[in-house]
Write an enzyme that holds these catalytic residues in place. Sequence first.
Site, PDB file in Angstrom:
ATOM      1  CG  HIS A 169     -24.037 -12.410 -60.559  1.00  0.00           C
ATOM      2  ND1 HIS A 169     -23.869 -13.662 -61.104  1.00  0.00           N
ATOM      3  CD2 HIS A 169     -24.331 -11.587 -61.597  1.00  0.00           C
ATOM      4  CE1 HIS A 169     -24.034 -13.589 -62.412  1.00  0.00           C
ATOM      5  NE2 HIS A 169     -24.331 -12.348 -62.739  1.00  0.00           N
ATOM      6  CB  SER A 181     -31.057 -16.125 -28.928  1.00  0.00           C
ATOM      7  OG  SER A 181     -30.034 -16.758 -28.193  1.00  0.00           O
ATOM      8  CE  LYS A 213     -28.651 -13.757 -33.652  1.00  0.00           C
ATOM      9  NZ  LYS A 213     -27.996 -14.955 -33.492  1.00  0.00           N
ATOM     10  CD  GLU A 263     -33.170 -19.194 -39.551  1.00  0.00           C
ATOM     11  OE1 GLU A 263     -32.280 -18.361 -39.647  1.00  0.00           O
ATOM     12  OE2 GLU A 263     -33.403 -19.823 -38.508  1.00  0.00           O
TER      13      GLU A 263
END
Length: 470
Positions: free
Chosen positions: A166, A287, A293, A300
């Site tokens: 979980h 970024s 970043k 992704e």
Amino acid sequence: MVPMSVTDPVVHKTWSGRFNAPVAESVKSFTASVTFDQRLAPFDIQGSLAHAQMLTEAGILSEADFTAIQQGLTTILEDIRSDRFCWNLDDEDVHLNIEKRLTQLVGDAGKRLHTGRSRNDQVATDIRLYLRAAIDGLLGQLKMLQSALISLAEMHADTLMPGFTHLQVAQPVSFGHHMMAYVEMLARDRGRLSDCRRRLNQLPLGAAALAGTSFPIRRERVAELLGFDGICGNSLDAVSDRDFAIEFCAAASLIMIHLSRFSEELILWMSPRFNFVRIGDAFCTGSSIMPQKRNPDVPELVRGKSGRVVGHLMGLLLLMKGQPLAYNKDNQEDKEPLFDTLDTLSQTLTVYAEMMGDIQVNAPAMRQAALEGFATATDLADYLVKKGMPFRDAHEIVARAVRHAELQQCDLADLSLETLQSFSTMITADVYEILTLEGSLASRDIPGGTAPSQVRAAVARARLELERGP
Ligand code: ARG
């Protein structure tokens, strides 16, 4: 009525003998597949050479014609490989483009090549040959990824991390054990691709348009020449079946889903809140506005591309849903989803194997995270059970101890013996051996468990399987 001559301007298509008007421009580009099926060319030629050889051996084609066909097709293959071949939309697809050029090069022998076959059994053969080679490449790529993960697992058999259920800290596991979970998945994936390969390796040629042919051809001989295990048993099925494309896309979808799950984990682990791993700069992007970043673009994109591959599987299933036997032009729509699935999967596997070979593991951060979630609570319950307490009672007692530690903002291992004994007098000083993360990990020493010794055994087993398996 005057019969149409072969010089009539309307007669520009291979099959246009009975038409009075040329095909509309819009229809021409709508129905043509040559823009995307040209990648079948080497397999189309391989199939034609085997067909021509069999026709010659059966006395249907002369030796002279066969020699001409061989020379012509060899020239064409060279032209295609060196990008000199002139693909023509008027000639619809890869098969007619090659046949037309062959006829230009060798005359009537080229026109005789199509004896006893149809584009329907020809294209079904081409795709099977193409996919067979593609699967062989993918099996190698899957092995490379597995091998990168196995090395990582071996290196980190003793590295602790929190195991989650979980998405909450559950029990400590070895990072190597976590990597080996993906090695198992990929082994099943290889099994599925091999199954698909085995079932597709049957020859459709000889089914001709749909009913077989009246020429005394020898299908078994063509199967042998092309390395098929046998021939398709029913001509109607042979030309209309695309199960193999669906099976392939199903297997590919599952691989992408596995890698999507893996990617989801990498994305979480790379986030500053987890900070468990760092993937090499070569696999991250920055970024354009936020200088701090380091974005996990590769995982992704893999997660994103999995949707595209599953979409192709759905597309192929629906392509077949309403088709009566035997061949329908619908089937031409099998190629783009199939090719894109293959390209996407192959690219993904390449970049994934490289990325996993360039990953840094932040062991202290993972250990710290495992400490924060009372990951050894089950170990304390098991300890009490081993001392004679029924498991349900032990579960209840440990839950109380956890609540106490939570209030004190400390780990179970930080509670004094006196405090622990206030929950159960069965607890003695040896409890601290199992309350440590390392003790917990080492105690899960059964096959398939996370104890470092078991992880090392799994690594050895997986290496053996890689050597022996397909
Ligand atoms: N380009 C076609 C395909 O991909 C080849 C078979 C065409 N056959 C036909 N009867 N129109 O399926």
